[in-house]
Design a protein around this motif. Structure first.
Motif, PDB file in Angstrom:
ATOM      1  N   TYR A 170       0.839  -1.197   0.000  1.00 18.73           N
ATOM      2  CA  TYR A 170       0.000   0.000   0.000  1.00 18.73           C
ATOM      3  C   TYR A 170       0.875   1.248   0.000  1.00 18.73           C
ATOM      4  O   TYR A 170       1.661   1.476   0.921  1.00 18.73           O
ATOM      5  CB  TYR A 170      -0.913  -0.013   1.219  1.00 18.73           C
ATOM      6  CG  TYR A 170      -1.885   1.150   1.333  1.00 18.73           C
ATOM      7  CD1 TYR A 170      -3.190   1.029   0.872  1.00 18.73           C
ATOM      8  CD2 TYR A 170      -1.508   2.350   1.932  1.00 18.73           C
ATOM      9  CE1 TYR A 170      -4.103   2.071   1.005  1.00 18.73           C
ATOM     10  CE2 TYR A 170      -2.410   3.403   2.061  1.00 18.73           C
ATOM     11  CZ  TYR A 170      -3.703   3.256   1.601  1.00 18.73           C
ATOM     12  OH  TYR A 170      -4.593   4.293   1.728  1.00 18.73           O
ATOM     13  N   PHE A 171       0.717   2.055  -1.037  1.00 20.13           N
ATOM     14  CA  PHE A 171       1.403   3.346  -1.115  1.00 20.13           C
ATOM     15  C   PHE A 171       0.393   4.378  -1.578  1.00 20.13           C
ATOM     16  O   PHE A 171      -0.223   4.234  -2.632  1.00 20.13           O
ATOM     17  CB  PHE A 171       2.577   3.285  -2.098  1.00 20.13           C
ATOM     18  CG  PHE A 171       3.245   4.618  -2.319  1.00 20.13           C
ATOM     19  CD1 PHE A 171       3.986   5.213  -1.312  1.00 20.13           C
ATOM     20  CD2 PHE A 171       3.118   5.290  -3.529  1.00 20.13           C
ATOM     21  CE1 PHE A 171       4.596   6.449  -1.501  1.00 20.13           C
ATOM     22  CE2 PHE A 171       3.719   6.520  -3.737  1.00 20.13           C
ATOM     23  CZ  PHE A 171       4.458   7.102  -2.715  1.00 20.13           C
ATOM     24  N   SER A 172       0.220   5.415  -0.769  1.00 14.32           N
ATOM     25  CA  SER A 172      -0.809   6.420  -1.022  1.00 14.32           C
ATOM     26  C   SER A 172      -0.166   7.745  -1.402  1.00 14.32           C
ATOM     27  O   SER A 172       0.926   8.071  -0.923  1.00 14.32           O
ATOM     28  CB  SER A 172      -1.672   6.580   0.238  1.00 14.32           C
ATOM     29  OG  SER A 172      -2.740   7.473   0.022  1.00 14.32           O
ATOM     30  N   VAL A 173      -0.838   8.498  -2.250  1.00 11.64           N
ATOM     31  CA  VAL A 173      -0.379   9.824  -2.673  1.00 11.64           C
ATOM     32  C   VAL A 173      -1.384  10.848  -2.185  1.00 11.64           C
ATOM     33  O   VAL A 173      -2.573  10.783  -2.524  1.00 11.64           O
ATOM     34  CB  VAL A 173      -0.215   9.908  -4.197  1.00 11.64           C
ATOM     35  CG1 VAL A 173       0.210  11.316  -4.602  1.00 11.64           C
ATOM     36  CG2 VAL A 173       0.803   8.889  -4.691  1.00 11.64           C
ATOM     37  N   TYR A 174      -0.902  11.821  -1.404  1.00 15.26           N
ATOM     38  CA  TYR A 174      -1.779  12.818  -0.787  1.00 15.26           C
ATOM     39  C   TYR A 174      -2.336  13.799  -1.808  1.00 15.26           C
ATOM     40  O   TYR A 174      -3.523  14.079  -1.824  1.00 15.26           O
ATOM     41  CB  TYR A 174      -0.998  13.566   0.294  1.00 15.26           C
ATOM     42  CG  TYR A 174      -1.736  14.713   0.934  1.00 15.26           C
ATOM     43  CD1 TYR A 174      -2.703  14.474   1.907  1.00 15.26           C
ATOM     44  CD2 TYR A 174      -1.459  16.030   0.590  1.00 15.26           C
ATOM     45  CE1 TYR A 174      -3.379  15.518   2.510  1.00 15.26           C
ATOM     46  CE2 TYR A 174      -2.135  17.085   1.193  1.00 15.26           C
ATOM     47  CZ  TYR A 174      -3.090  16.828   2.147  1.00 15.26           C
ATOM     48  OH  TYR A 174      -3.757  17.872   2.739  1.00 15.26           O
ATOM     49  N   GLU A 175      -1.473  14.334  -2.655  1.00 13.75           N
ATOM     50  CA  GLU A 175      -1.905  15.406  -3.546  1.00 13.75           C
ATOM     51  C   GLU A 175      -1.616  15.011  -4.997  1.00 13.75           C
ATOM     52  O   GLU A 175      -0.529  15.239  -5.519  1.00 13.75           O
ATOM     53  CB  GLU A 175      -1.216  16.718  -3.187  1.00 13.75           C
ATOM     54  CG  GLU A 175      -1.898  17.922  -3.809  1.00 13.75           C
ATOM     55  CD  GLU A 175      -1.330  19.250  -3.315  1.00 13.75           C
ATOM     56  OE1 GLU A 175      -0.984  20.072  -4.173  1.00 13.75           O
ATOM     57  OE2 GLU A 175      -1.230  19.438  -2.094  1.00 13.75           O
ATOM     58  N   LEU A 176      -2.598  14.415  -5.623  1.00 18.08           N
ATOM     59  CA  LEU A 176      -2.407  13.850  -6.954  1.00 18.08           C
ATOM     60  C   LEU A 176      -2.124  14.930  -7.991  1.00 18.08           C
ATOM     61  O   LEU A 176      -1.308  14.736  -8.897  1.00 18.08           O
ATOM     62  CB  LEU A 176      -3.643  13.043  -7.341  1.00 18.08           C
ATOM     63  CG  LEU A 176      -3.456  11.979  -8.422  1.00 18.08           C
ATOM     64  CD1 LEU A 176      -2.294  11.063  -8.111  1.00 18.08           C
ATOM     65  CD2 LEU A 176      -4.735  11.174  -8.575  1.00 18.08           C
ATOM     66  N   MET A 177      -2.769  16.087  -7.868  1.00 17.83           N
ATOM     67  CA  MET A 177      -2.541  17.155  -8.840  1.00 17.83           C
ATOM     68  C   MET A 177      -1.101  17.648  -8.787  1.00 17.83           C
ATOM     69  O   MET A 177      -0.487  17.938  -9.805  1.00 17.83           O
ATOM     70  CB  MET A 177      -3.514  18.308  -8.589  1.00 17.83           C
ATOM     71  CG  MET A 177      -3.565  19.314  -9.733  1.00 17.83           C
ATOM     72  SD  MET A 177      -4.157  18.567 -11.263  1.00 17.83           S
ATOM     73  CE  MET A 177      -3.337  19.569 -12.478  1.00 17.83           C
ATOM     74  N   SER A 178      -0.551  17.719  -7.581  1.00 11.19           N
ATOM     75  CA  SER A 178       0.840  18.121  -7.432  1.00 11.19           C
ATOM     76  C   SER A 178       1.778  17.124  -8.115  1.00 11.19           C
ATOM     77  O   SER A 178       2.752  17.514  -8.759  1.00 11.19           O
ATOM     78  CB  SER A 178       1.203  18.243  -5.947  1.00 11.19           C
ATOM     79  OG  SER A 178       2.564  18.588  -5.782  1.00 11.19           O
ATOM     80  N   LEU A 179       1.459  15.834  -7.982  1.00 10.36           N
ATOM     81  CA  LEU A 179       2.287  14.816  -8.632  1.00 10.36           C
ATOM     82  C   LEU A 179       2.229  14.955 -10.147  1.00 10.36           C
ATOM     83  O   LEU A 179       3.266  14.895 -10.834  1.00 10.36           O
ATOM     84  CB  LEU A 179       1.806  13.425  -8.207  1.00 10.36           C
ATOM     85  CG  LEU A 179       2.588  12.256  -8.800  1.00 10.36           C
ATOM     86  CD1 LEU A 179       4.023  12.242  -8.291  1.00 10.36           C
ATOM     87  CD2 LEU A 179       1.897  10.931  -8.474  1.00 10.36           C
ATOM     88  N   ILE A 180       1.031  15.160 -10.686  1.00  8.32           N
ATOM     89  CA  ILE A 180       0.876  15.298 -12.136  1.00  8.32           C
ATOM     90  C   ILE A 180       1.660  16.508 -12.646  1.00  8.32           C
ATOM     91  O   ILE A 180       2.361  16.439 -13.665  1.00  8.32           O
ATOM     92  CB  ILE A 180      -0.611  15.396 -12.509  1.00  8.32           C
ATOM     93  CG1 ILE A 180      -1.316  14.069 -12.200  1.00  8.32           C
ATOM     94  CG2 ILE A 180      -0.791  15.767 -13.976  1.00  8.32           C
ATOM     95  CD1 ILE A 180      -2.835  14.147 -12.269  1.00  8.32           C
ATOM     96  N   GLN A 181       1.565  17.616 -11.929  1.00 10.17           N
ATOM     97  CA  GLN A 181       2.292  18.818 -12.321  1.00 10.17           C
ATOM     98  C   GLN A 181       3.794  18.626 -12.187  1.00 10.17           C
ATOM     99  O   GLN A 181       4.576  19.102 -13.007  1.00 10.17           O
ATOM    100  CB  GLN A 181       1.811  20.005 -11.488  1.00 10.17           C
ATOM    101  CG  GLN A 181       0.388  20.430 -11.794  1.00 10.17           C
ATOM    102  CD  GLN A 181      -0.117  21.531 -10.883  1.00 10.17           C
ATOM    103  OE1 GLN A 181       0.430  21.761  -9.814  1.00 10.17           O
ATOM    104  NE2 GLN A 181      -1.168  22.220 -11.305  1.00 10.17           N
TER     105      GLN A 181
END
Length: 379
Positions: A170-181
């Motif tokens: 399990y690995f979660s990403v808090y801020e998906l928009m930040s990752l995409i940018q």
């Protein structure tokens, strides 16, 4: 596929000394300093919060051992550590690496990571009217992301207590928009996540379970809301979604206080809405229960408190252990009714003391919030 309820609690690791914090706030600083200095901001405001166990150093194995023992005894299955990795490497990692991973009883509790890839703003404390000072940007290069992946595989994923969901790490990403940018767009992010999966397989560790945190209300300065989250999460190949805290999903419409029981009902209605939205794309939604909300310790205490935006926000009241227990009972019923598999609930949180959302024992309610979990989910 297990039908056992799994209780996953977020863990915010800012209660140990870290060189980055010391460079800004001075030698020996931890967020306990803000907890100690909090004051009532209006009549009846319950501050300061005082930890029952004292102001523990979470980077010590004996602290982790105490936390692990109580979490396991009271029905918690895993800690989801808020995990920080910026362009130049890790931050706030000693609680996990020197505390939990060196604890003699860490076989009693699972652990996992939520990459808290948001901007790190100086709100420790924040003075009203001032510009928010950016200390560390949540934006990272592809090379920094790849280094983070290598670090996780080497340091964490091979540990026998790392949490797996449906067999995947399990690995979660808090801020998906930040990752995409950060990574240059949707296609580049999809490629980077696929490469991450390949690295995990190549290390002989099997599969990843990628989880996305979704929310619709900006909280921290600099947060970026993701449009069309169902489509985006599907496009990127995520395996599940969840939430971090209720204030990401439910507006706080009164000031200075919001009544927890009524607010909980709004949050509970949101579980079904999110379930329907993401199930359309074949993605399970794991509901969230929050214990409370009070970010006033992160404000300069001599400033007049007002409804000015984070951390000057309304405060949840009447969030007693009994009211928390009722929301836990509601989420258990929701998991049964919805058929969510696996039946996972995330809880905010073990120790968000300066946001007023913690289940670690304090001097007012003792072990009441832990007892609420055990009464609903067993120990």
């Amino acid at each position: 596929m297990s039908s056992k309820y799994e209780v996953a609690v977020y863990y915010f690791p800012n209660y140990h000394v870290d060189p980055r914090n010391e460079a800004v706030h001075g030698e020996g600083w931890t967020e306990w300093d803000l907890v100690r200095r909090a004051t009532p901001r209006f009549p009846g405001h319950e501050q300061p919060k005082v930890p029952l166990w004292g102001y523990l150093d979470e980077s010590k194995p004996e602290t982790a051992e105490k936390q692990i023992a109580h979490a396991a005894d009271y029905g918690i299955d895993t800690f989801i550590y808020d995990w920080y990795w910026y362009e130049d490497g890790p931050f706030l990692n000693r609680a996990l690496e020197e505390g939990f991973l060196k604890a003699s009883n860490n076989d009693r509790l699972k652990f996992s990571l939520m990459w808290a890839n948001h901007d790190w703003i100086n709100i420790f404390p924040y003075k009203r009217g001032m510009d928010h000072t950016l200390l560390h940007s949540g934006q990272v290069s592809l090379s920094a992301f790849e280094a983070a992946c290598d670090y996780m595989i080497e340091r964490y994923f091979c540990h026998p207590s790392y949490w797996r969901v449906n067999g995947g790490l399990y690995f979660s990403v808090y801020e998906l928009m930040s990752l995409i940018q950060s990574l240059g767009g949707l296609s580049q992010t999809k490629e980077a996540l696929a490469a991450f999966r390949d690295k995990v397989r190549a290390a002989g560790l099997g599969e990843l379970h990628l989880n996305a945190v979704v929310w619709g209300i900006q909280n921290l300065p600099g947060e970026r809301t993701l449009e069309n989250p169902g489509e985006r999460v599907q496009d990127l190949g995520f395996d599940s979604v969840t939430s971090y805290v209720w204030v990401h999903n439910v507006p706080m419409d009164t000031y200075p206080t919001v009544d927890y029981p009524a607010y909980a009902k709004l949050a509970e209605a949101g579980w079904e809405s999110y379930r329907q939205d993401f199930n359309k794309y074949g993605i399970p939604y794991f509901p969230n229960v929050s214990m409370g909300w009070d970010s006033s310790p992160r404000t300069v205490q001599s400033d007049i408190h007002a409804n000015l935006g984070y951390p000057f926000t309304p405060i949840l009241v009447d969030n007693t252990p009994e009211q928390f227990r009722k929301s836990l009972a509601a989420v258990k019923e929701f998991l049964v009714r919805s058929g969510t598999l696996p039946p996972i609930v995330t809880i905010n949180s073990w120790n968000e003391w300066t946001e007023g959302s913690y289940i670690e024992p304090d001097t007012v309610h003792g072990l009441g919030y832990l007892e609420a979990i055990r009464s609903v989910f067993g120990g």
